[in-house]
Design an enzyme around this catalytic site. Structure first.
Site, short mmCIF file in Angstrom:
data_model
loop_
_atom_site.label_atom_id
_atom_site.label_comp_id
_atom_site.label_asym_id
_atom_site.label_seq_id
_atom_site.Cartn_x
_atom_site.Cartn_y
_atom_site.Cartn_z
N ASP A 71 20.78 55.35 -16.38
CA ASP A 71 20.25 54.33 -15.89
C ASP A 71 19.70 55.01 -14.23
O ASP A 71 20.47 55.46 -13.54
CB ASP A 71 21.28 53.37 -15.68
N VAL A 72 18.39 54.78 -14.11
CA VAL A 72 17.65 55.47 -12.69
C VAL A 72 18.44 54.81 -11.65
O VAL A 72 18.25 55.29 -10.51
CB VAL A 72 16.47 55.58 -12.80
N ASN A 98 8.77 56.54 -13.88
CA ASN A 98 8.14 55.49 -14.65
C ASN A 98 9.07 54.06 -14.81
O ASN A 98 8.30 53.05 -14.89
CB ASN A 98 7.34 56.16 -15.89
N TYR A 171 9.31 42.26 -7.53
CA TYR A 171 8.60 43.24 -8.35
C TYR A 171 7.54 43.72 -7.27
O TYR A 171 7.52 44.78 -7.04
CB TYR A 171 7.86 42.71 -9.46
N LYS A 175 7.18 47.51 -5.33
CA LYS A 175 5.99 48.34 -5.72
C LYS A 175 5.21 48.50 -4.39
O LYS A 175 4.94 49.68 -4.05
CB LYS A 175 5.02 47.59 -6.65
P1 NAD Z 1 7.96 49.05 -20.53
O1 NAD Z 1 9.05 47.72 -20.62
O2 NAD Z 1 7.61 49.29 -21.75
O3 NAD Z 1 8.67 50.29 -19.85
C1 NAD Z 1 9.55 50.36 -18.93
C2 NAD Z 1 10.52 51.18 -19.25
O4 NAD Z 1 11.63 51.25 -18.24
C3 NAD Z 1 11.46 50.83 -20.44
O5 NAD Z 1 11.19 51.94 -21.50
C4 NAD Z 1 12.73 50.60 -19.97
O6 NAD Z 1 13.90 50.81 -21.04
C5 NAD Z 1 12.79 51.46 -19.04
N1 NAD Z 1 13.90 51.32 -17.85
C6 NAD Z 1 14.36 49.90 -17.30
N2 NAD Z 1 15.26 49.86 -16.74
C7 NAD Z 1 15.90 51.20 -16.53
C8 NAD Z 1 16.65 51.93 -15.98
N3 NAD Z 1 17.57 51.39 -15.23
N4 NAD Z 1 16.90 53.24 -16.18
C9 NAD Z 1 15.75 53.85 -16.96
N5 NAD Z 1 14.96 53.20 -17.72
C10 NAD Z 1 14.93 51.97 -17.41
O7 NAD Z 1 6.78 48.54 -19.63
P2 NAD Z 1 5.63 49.42 -19.07
O8 NAD Z 1 4.68 48.62 -18.81
O9 NAD Z 1 5.36 50.52 -19.77
O10 NAD Z 1 6.16 49.90 -17.59
C11 NAD Z 1 6.24 51.19 -17.17
C12 NAD Z 1 5.97 51.14 -15.78
O11 NAD Z 1 4.55 50.77 -15.47
C13 NAD Z 1 6.95 50.36 -14.86
O12 NAD Z 1 7.20 50.92 -13.65
C14 NAD Z 1 5.88 49.08 -14.34
O13 NAD Z 1 6.35 48.57 -13.21
C15 NAD Z 1 4.80 49.93 -14.44
N6 NAD Z 1 3.47 48.74 -14.42
C16 NAD Z 1 3.08 48.48 -15.60
C17 NAD Z 1 2.05 47.67 -15.92
C18 NAD Z 1 1.37 47.18 -16.83
O14 NAD Z 1 0.66 46.22 -17.24
N7 NAD Z 1 2.25 47.01 -18.48
C19 NAD Z 1 1.27 47.47 -14.56
C20 NAD Z 1 1.67 48.07 -13.40
C21 NAD Z 1 2.56 48.74 -13.41
#
Ligand code: NAD
Length: 273
Positions: A71-72, A98, A171, A175
């Site tokens: 857990d990060v 990420n 959120y 960010k």
């Molecule tokens: P996602 O939900 O598929 O990925 C997020 C990952 O973070 C998941 O695998 C989850 O298990 C992991 N995670 C959550 N809590 C955690 C913890 N405590 N320790 C370790 N891992 C943990 O969604 P995504 O879209 O792939 O998101 C990845 C990143 O991109 C995030 O930081 C998100 O804010 C950012 N982001 C996504 C979008 C989008 O449109 N999808 C847009 C802007 C930013």
């Protein structure tokens, strides 16, 4: 100067850790880094099966990977993860911060627990992982055969580091925090040969935002906000990550790369004069 040959993969023999790499953008980044020659730690917090599937995908393609649960947002688990990686592979060259999540609510209904959870994972998690990586980068120093710098950090931010987002105060605050954490680390660490950059994705098709693109109606609404008129794919972010992790971007630090199909240009288009 790097002594790798022109035909070598750009990240040959480098060791990378991608947090939250069992799904979405993180999984695509882990696969792309491995395809570029890196050994990759696939970090996950839950859902070991999905993390192991990413590892198997990389191995089947001839790459090297291992899954580590942590857990990060928890200091002890982050420290144990980095210790495991360094003991197994000797060091770390690339960190991709990420992992992230959303817990949305109007401000007046947002619980302190949901505010804190999002800050703990999206912001404190990036601090804890960056600190652990930087300690190792500084201990080991530059290895010219691998890279021109001692280490690279890529922080996953969002277009909501500059665009306010009603209903998502936790959120957006996380960010916005990532943005200045990244720039401050970049300024502090550039003289120590460490590069730190961020990627701010726009709307990317992943499990975090399924409701925004799952139905044709929802996707049509979303496309109105994207000048390129295409919802992004995780691979769009993965390609940018490989570039920021490689010596191809050697003079880039403290930068935020908006990979958003022009979303941050809104509303400067199609406004009828
Ligand atoms: P996602 O939900 O598929 O990925 C997020 C990952 O973070 C998941 O695998 C989850 O298990 C992991 N995670 C959550 N809590 C955690 C913890 N405590 N320790 C370790 N891992 C943990 O969604 P995504 O879209 O792939 O998101 C990845 C990143 O991109 C995030 O930081 C998100 O804010 C950012 N982001 C996504 C979008 C989008 O449109 N999808 C847009 C802007 C930013």
């Amino acid at each position: 100067m790097s002594t790798t040959h022109a035909c070598d993969p750009v990240l040959k023999d480098q060791r990378a850790l991608v947090t939250g790499a069992s799904s979405g953008i993180g999984a695509a980044i882990a696969k792309a880094l491995a395809a570029a020659g890196a050994k990759v730690v696939v970090n996950y917090a839950g859902g070991a099966d999905r993390a192991h599937a990413v590892v198997e995908h990389i191995r089947a393609a001839g790459g090297q990977a291992m899954a580590i649960r942590a857990d990060v947002g928890r200091e002890d688990e982050v420290e144990a993860m980095f210790a495991h990686m360094i003991e197994t592979w000797g060091s770390i060259d690339i960190l991709v911060n990420n992992a992230g999540l959303q817990k949305d609510a109007p401000l007046v209904e947002m619980s302190l627990a949901d505010w804190q959870k999002v800050l703990d994972i999206n912001l404190t998690g990036q601090f804890l992982c960056s600190r652990a990586a930087v300690r190792e980068f500084l201990r080991r120093g530059v290895v010219p055969e691998l890279s021109r710098v001692a280490g690279k950090i890529i922080c996953m931010s969002s277009v909501h580091d500059v665009i306010p987002w009603a209903g998502h105060a936790n959120y957006a605050a996380s960010k916005g925090g990532v943005s200045l954490l990244m720039k401050t680390m970049a300024q502090e660490l550039a003289p120590r040969c460490i590069r730190v950059n961020a990627i701010s994705p726009g709307a990317i098709k992943t499990p975090i935002n399924t409701a925004a693109w799952m139905t044709p109606e929802a996707e049509a609404e979303l496309l109105k906000l994207i000048p390129c008129r295409r919802v992004g794919e995780p691979e769009d972010i993965a390609r940018a990550t490989v570039w920021l992790a490689s010596d191809e971007s050697d003079y880039v630090t403290g930068a935020t790369l908006y990979v958003d199909g022009g979303m941050t240009l809104y509303p400067g288009f199609d406004q009828g004069g």
